[in-house]
Design an enzyme around this catalytic site. Structure first.
Site, PDB file in Angstrom:
ATOM      1  N   GLY A   9      16.126 -22.267  22.353  1.00  0.00           N
ATOM      2  CA  GLY A   9      17.250 -21.583  23.005  1.00  0.00           C
ATOM      3  C   GLY A   9      17.564 -22.178  24.365  1.00  0.00           C
ATOM      4  O   GLY A   9      16.667 -22.664  25.071  1.00  0.00           O
ATOM      5  N   HIS A  58     -25.219   9.210  28.000  1.00  0.00           N
ATOM      6  CA  HIS A  58     -26.455   8.432  27.997  1.00  0.00           C
ATOM      7  C   HIS A  58     -26.915   8.204  26.565  1.00  0.00           C
ATOM      8  O   HIS A  58     -26.889   9.141  25.775  1.00  0.00           O
ATOM      9  CB  HIS A  58     -27.546   9.188  28.758  1.00  0.00           C
ATOM     10  CG  HIS A  58     -28.854   8.473  28.753  1.00  0.00           C
ATOM     11  ND1 HIS A  58     -29.078   7.337  29.498  1.00  0.00           N
ATOM     12  CD2 HIS A  58     -30.003   8.714  28.057  1.00  0.00           C
ATOM     13  CE1 HIS A  58     -30.317   6.921  29.277  1.00  0.00           C
ATOM     14  NE2 HIS A  58     -30.905   7.742  28.404  1.00  0.00           N
ATOM     15  N   LYS A  61      10.977 -20.957  19.570  1.00  0.00           N
ATOM     16  CA  LYS A  61      10.979 -22.327  19.034  1.00  0.00           C
ATOM     17  C   LYS A  61       9.700 -22.651  18.264  1.00  0.00           C
ATOM     18  O   LYS A  61       9.674 -23.566  17.455  1.00  0.00           O
ATOM     19  CB  LYS A  61      11.195 -23.343  20.151  1.00  0.00           C
ATOM     20  CG  LYS A  61      10.032 -23.487  21.119  1.00  0.00           C
ATOM     21  CD  LYS A  61      10.352 -24.523  22.173  1.00  0.00           C
ATOM     22  CE  LYS A  61       9.367 -24.478  23.308  1.00  0.00           C
ATOM     23  NZ  LYS A  61       8.414 -25.509  23.427  1.00  0.00           N
ATOM     24  N   ARG A 109      -1.815 -23.516  34.813  1.00  0.00           N
ATOM     25  CA  ARG A 109      -0.719 -23.640  33.846  1.00  0.00           C
ATOM     26  C   ARG A 109       0.609 -23.731  34.570  1.00  0.00           C
ATOM     27  O   ARG A 109       0.806 -23.123  35.604  1.00  0.00           O
ATOM     28  CB  ARG A 109      -0.739 -22.436  32.899  1.00  0.00           C
ATOM     29  CG  ARG A 109      -2.064 -22.406  32.155  1.00  0.00           C
ATOM     30  CD  ARG A 109      -2.109 -21.507  30.988  1.00  0.00           C
ATOM     31  NE  ARG A 109      -1.023 -21.521  30.069  1.00  0.00           N
ATOM     32  CZ  ARG A 109      -0.980 -22.181  28.915  1.00  0.00           C
ATOM     33  NH1 ARG A 109      -1.976 -22.977  28.582  1.00  0.00           N
ATOM     34  NH2 ARG A 109       0.051 -22.064  28.111  1.00  0.00           N
TER      35      ARG A 109
HETATM   36  C1  LIG Z   1      -7.066 -20.687  26.647  1.00  0.00           C
HETATM   37  C2  LIG Z   1      -6.345 -19.472  27.174  1.00  0.00           C
HETATM   38  C3  LIG Z   1      -6.954 -18.238  27.125  1.00  0.00           C
HETATM   39  C4  LIG Z   1      -6.295 -17.115  27.588  1.00  0.00           C
HETATM   40  N1  LIG Z   1      -6.935 -15.919  27.512  1.00  0.00           N
HETATM   41  C5  LIG Z   1      -6.311 -14.813  27.956  1.00  0.00           C
HETATM   42  C6  LIG Z   1      -6.946 -13.556  27.850  1.00  0.00           C
HETATM   43  O1  LIG Z   1      -8.055 -13.442  27.338  1.00  0.00           O
HETATM   44  N2  LIG Z   1      -6.278 -12.467  28.301  1.00  0.00           N
HETATM   45  C7  LIG Z   1      -5.037 -12.565  28.874  1.00  0.00           C
HETATM   46  O2  LIG Z   1      -4.486 -11.544  29.284  1.00  0.00           O
HETATM   47  N3  LIG Z   1      -4.408 -13.740  28.982  1.00  0.00           N
HETATM   48  C8  LIG Z   1      -5.015 -14.871  28.531  1.00  0.00           C
HETATM   49  N4  LIG Z   1      -4.364 -16.063  28.607  1.00  0.00           N
HETATM   50  C9  LIG Z   1      -3.013 -16.095  29.214  1.00  0.00           C
HETATM   51  C10 LIG Z   1      -1.959 -15.612  28.229  1.00  0.00           C
HETATM   52  O3  LIG Z   1      -2.017 -16.389  27.060  1.00  0.00           O
HETATM   53  C11 LIG Z   1      -0.579 -15.698  28.863  1.00  0.00           C
HETATM   54  O4  LIG Z   1      -0.590 -15.033  30.098  1.00  0.00           O
HETATM   55  C12 LIG Z   1       0.485 -15.070  27.976  1.00  0.00           C
HETATM   56  O5  LIG Z   1       0.536 -15.726  26.742  1.00  0.00           O
HETATM   57  C13 LIG Z   1       1.856 -15.140  28.659  1.00  0.00           C
HETATM   58  O6  LIG Z   1       2.829 -14.601  27.813  1.00  0.00           O
HETATM   59  P1  LIG Z   1       4.349 -15.060  27.919  1.00  0.00           P
HETATM   60  O7  LIG Z   1       5.082 -14.219  26.926  1.00  0.00           O
HETATM   61  O8  LIG Z   1       4.786 -15.074  29.304  1.00  0.00           O
HETATM   62  O9  LIG Z   1       4.380 -16.590  27.452  1.00  0.00           O
HETATM   63  P2  LIG Z   1       3.855 -17.344  26.121  1.00  0.00           P
HETATM   64  O10 LIG Z   1       2.815 -16.566  25.416  1.00  0.00           O
HETATM   65  O11 LIG Z   1       3.535 -18.708  26.584  1.00  0.00           O
HETATM   66  O12 LIG Z   1       5.138 -17.354  25.217  1.00  0.00           O
HETATM   67  C14 LIG Z   1       6.273 -18.100  25.489  1.00  0.00           C
HETATM   68  C15 LIG Z   1       6.973 -18.417  24.184  1.00  0.00           C
HETATM   69  O13 LIG Z   1       8.255 -18.952  24.476  1.00  0.00           O
HETATM   70  C16 LIG Z   1       8.545 -19.967  23.528  1.00  0.00           C
HETATM   71  N5  LIG Z   1       9.585 -20.815  24.146  1.00  0.00           N
HETATM   72  C17 LIG Z   1       9.487 -21.561  25.275  1.00  0.00           C
HETATM   73  N6  LIG Z   1      10.675 -22.152  25.546  1.00  0.00           N
HETATM   74  C18 LIG Z   1      11.530 -21.769  24.575  1.00  0.00           C
HETATM   75  C19 LIG Z   1      12.893 -22.032  24.304  1.00  0.00           C
HETATM   76  N7  LIG Z   1      13.622 -22.801  25.099  1.00  0.00           N
HETATM   77  N8  LIG Z   1      13.441 -21.476  23.201  1.00  0.00           N
HETATM   78  C20 LIG Z   1      12.721 -20.682  22.381  1.00  0.00           C
HETATM   79  N9  LIG Z   1      11.427 -20.404  22.590  1.00  0.00           N
HETATM   80  C21 LIG Z   1      10.842 -20.921  23.671  1.00  0.00           C
HETATM   81  C22 LIG Z   1       7.207 -20.644  23.316  1.00  0.00           C
HETATM   82  O14 LIG Z   1       7.187 -21.336  22.079  1.00  0.00           O
HETATM   83  C23 LIG Z   1       6.242 -19.454  23.336  1.00  0.00           C
HETATM   84  O15 LIG Z   1       6.017 -18.940  22.053  1.00  0.00           O
HETATM   85  C24 LIG Z   1      -4.986 -17.215  28.121  1.00  0.00           C
HETATM   86  C25 LIG Z   1      -4.348 -18.459  28.159  1.00  0.00           C
HETATM   87  C26 LIG Z   1      -5.008 -19.569  27.682  1.00  0.00           C
HETATM   88  C27 LIG Z   1      -4.306 -20.898  27.715  1.00  0.00           C
END
Ligand SMILES: Cc1cc2nc3c(=O)[nH]c(=O)nc-3n(C[C@H](O)[C@H](O)[C@H](O)COP(=O)(O)OP(=O)(O)OC[C@H]3O[C@@H](n4cnc5c(N)ncnc54)[C@H](O)[C@@H]3O)c2cc1C
Length: 473
Positions: free
Chosen positions: A114, A452, A35, A280
């Site tokens: 979705g 080293h 999305k 989160r």
């Molecule tokens: C400030 C910050 C710093 C971070 N730094 C690190 C780091 O240095 N190293 C690390 O490993 N992790 C870090 N993280 C954590 C990391 O960003 C997350 O663990 C990771 O992004 C999780 O991936 P994901 O695919 O589960 O979800 P997300 O990356 O959140 O992706 C989910 C996606 O689903 C989409 N979505 C949601 N609902 C729907 C729907 N109904 N239909 C279509 N699309 C949808 C969203 O738009 C999004 O793009 C950080 C987080 C933050 C907030």
């Protein structure tokens, strides 16, 4: 017209898009529904933008002490517009890279919201995906054999500390700041809170951290927290632990004022802005879970070790299932789920072997369990510790604070945990991770010759120190 797929992935963040690539490699006809933007939180609101800002802050802090290196710089200042421009450029480049990977893998990307439908004319089982297209076109109907939910998470806040984007920010708004505030209160001294505290302090912002627990980064080994506390204070950051913030006392008037119960009573804190970093919450709402038997516990989707939900053809991975909310965890969970869908009998994920990093200045990294946890589990432990102060390369870098700590079982010699704080330790933890994957002993780490001068010598020395044999201590 409805489209049929082997796999449809809901959410194109790190978990979702990596799962899609693996699925395409395995010959599955795959689609992603996103999305927002491919790359998700990590690329647009998390890992990458925060690390880009941290790097600029580090360059500024280093430039300010150029004299220490014999480099005369004159007055150094921050052009925050340029800092943000650099960050955005890096995000754009990586975003294009992910889009290219989708095309290369012949993965269909649907830009829209979705939702999982219940049994319908398309399928007797729940799992048909209806996509409300961002461009206003008619809804698309996708009929998958399997679904992966990878909808990620969003910042959590405390009742009474609602994000207004002006005075009260989450990390999402903080990443978009157009100018640096002169001062900030950070509620929450966990990983994200400490990265922001370190970065903003290096940029010259006056920082106060209010942490509920009795120490910052409370999930890390106690000695790491203690050293971090010392080094953050040395930077001038005000750290208040055992602080229970009282949201009802928040006043927004040309800045913010908020009170907290602290040792010895209630104290008021004032600053230009307030950043809430208290964890989160999973994106489980509005995605059609009510049309399925999928279970949600404490806000997170429940899965088995192969990431199947109660509906065995619907999987869930990444931040939406909780646990370690990290990008590399989300992507590896995605790979395990896809391998399972493809019938490849993958090994379940061992979370004890996941490296965890904090990209503050100094950095922190760890793998395995803490010393306290090891003792609680009944291990008789032996500990090797080695300071960066005795490491030549650390002195060359001008960054010799911190140490490496290795915890091993006294009887079996198994490595139970490795914890580091200091320069570039986020790039060094993988050696410890590999050692644990291969079931190596401290002796085997020590006898892997560390060149080293490198910072990695601290790992070799800490491994020797486990049996009292460190050379340079
Ligand atoms: C400030 C910050 C710093 C971070 N730094 C690190 C780091 O240095 N190293 C690390 O490993 N992790 C870090 N993280 C954590 C990391 O960003 C997350 O663990 C990771 O992004 C999780 O991936 P994901 O695919 O589960 O979800 P997300 O990356 O959140 O992706 C989910 C996606 O689903 C989409 N979505 C949601 N609902 C729907 C729907 N109904 N239909 C279509 N699309 C949808 C969203 O738009 C999004 O793009 C950080 C987080 C933050 C907030």
């Amino acid at each position: 017209m409805a489209q049929e797929y082997d796999l449809v992935i809901l959410g194109g963040g790190t978990g979702g898009y990596v799962a899609a690539i693996r699925a395409s490699q395995l010959g599955l006809k795959t689609a992603i529904v996103e999305k927002g933007k491919l790359g998700g939180t990590c690329l647009h609101n998390g890992c990458i933008p925060s690390k880009a800002l941290l790097r600029s802050a580090e360059v500024f802090a280093t430039a300010k002490r150029g004299e220490d290196f014999g480099v005369v710089t004159g007055e150094v200042s921050v052009n925050f517009g340029k800092v943000q421009e650099r960050k955005n450029k890096i995000i754009d480049q990586l975003h294009k890279g992910v889009q290219h990977l989708m095309k290369q893998g012949k993965i269909d990307v649907y830009e829209g919201l979705g939702r999982i439908l219940g049994p319908s004319i398309f399928s007797p089982m729940p799992g048909t995906i209806s996509v409300e297209m961002n461009n206003g076109d008619d809804n698309e109907m996708l009929i998958p054999k399997n679904v992966i939910i990878a909808t990620g998470s969003r910042p959590r806040t405390l009742p009474g500390l609602e994000i207004d984007g002006d005075y009260v920010l989450s990390s999402d708004e903080a990443l978009q700041l157009e100018a640096l505030p002169s001062s900030i209160i950070i509620v929450g001294g966990g990983v994200i809170g400490i990265e922001w505290a370190s970065m903003l302090s290096d940029f010259g912002v006056e920082v106060t951290v209010l942490e509920y627990a009795d120490r910052i980064i409370p999930t890390e080994d106690k000695e790491i927290s203690k050293e971090m506390q010392r080094l953050m204070k040395k930077k001038g950051i005000k750290l208040v632990t055992s602080a229970k913030v009282l949201p009802e006392t928040l006043v927004k008037d040309n800045g913010v004022a908020i009170s907290a119960e602290v040792k010895g009573g209630v104290k008021e804190f004032k600053a230009e802005k307030l950043l809430v970093s208290v964890g989160r919450q999973a994106n489980t709402e509005g995605i059609g879970l009510n049309n399925t038997e999928i279970q949600v516990e404490k806000g997170f989707i429940v899965t088995n070790k192969f990431f199947q939900t109660k509906e065995s053809h619907i999987y869930a991975i990444g931040d939406v299932i909780g646990g370690l909310q990290l990008a590399h965890v989300a992507s590896h969970e995605g790979i395990v789920a896809v391998e399972h869908i493809a019938g490849n009998d993958p090994s379940p994920f061992d979370y004890n072997l996941v490296s965890r990093c904090i990209y503050s200045n100094p950095e922190v990294s760890s793998v395995g369990i803490t010393e306290d946890h090891a003792k609680e589990k009944g291990h008789k432990v032996k500990v090797g510790k080695f300071s960066f102060r005795a490491i030549g390369k650390a002195l060359v870098f001008g960054e010799s604070d911190g140490f490496v700590k290795i915890i091993a079982d006294e009887e079996t010699n198994d490595i139970l945990g490795v914890h580091m704080i200091g320069p570039h330790v986020t790039d060094m933890i993988t050696e410890a991770g590999l050692a644990m994957v291969l079931d190596a002993t401290p002796w085997e780490i020590a006898h892997t010759i560390h060149p080293h001068p490198t910072l990695s010598e601290a790992i070799g020395e800490a491994a020797l120190a486990v049996d009292g044999k460190a050379i340079h201590s």
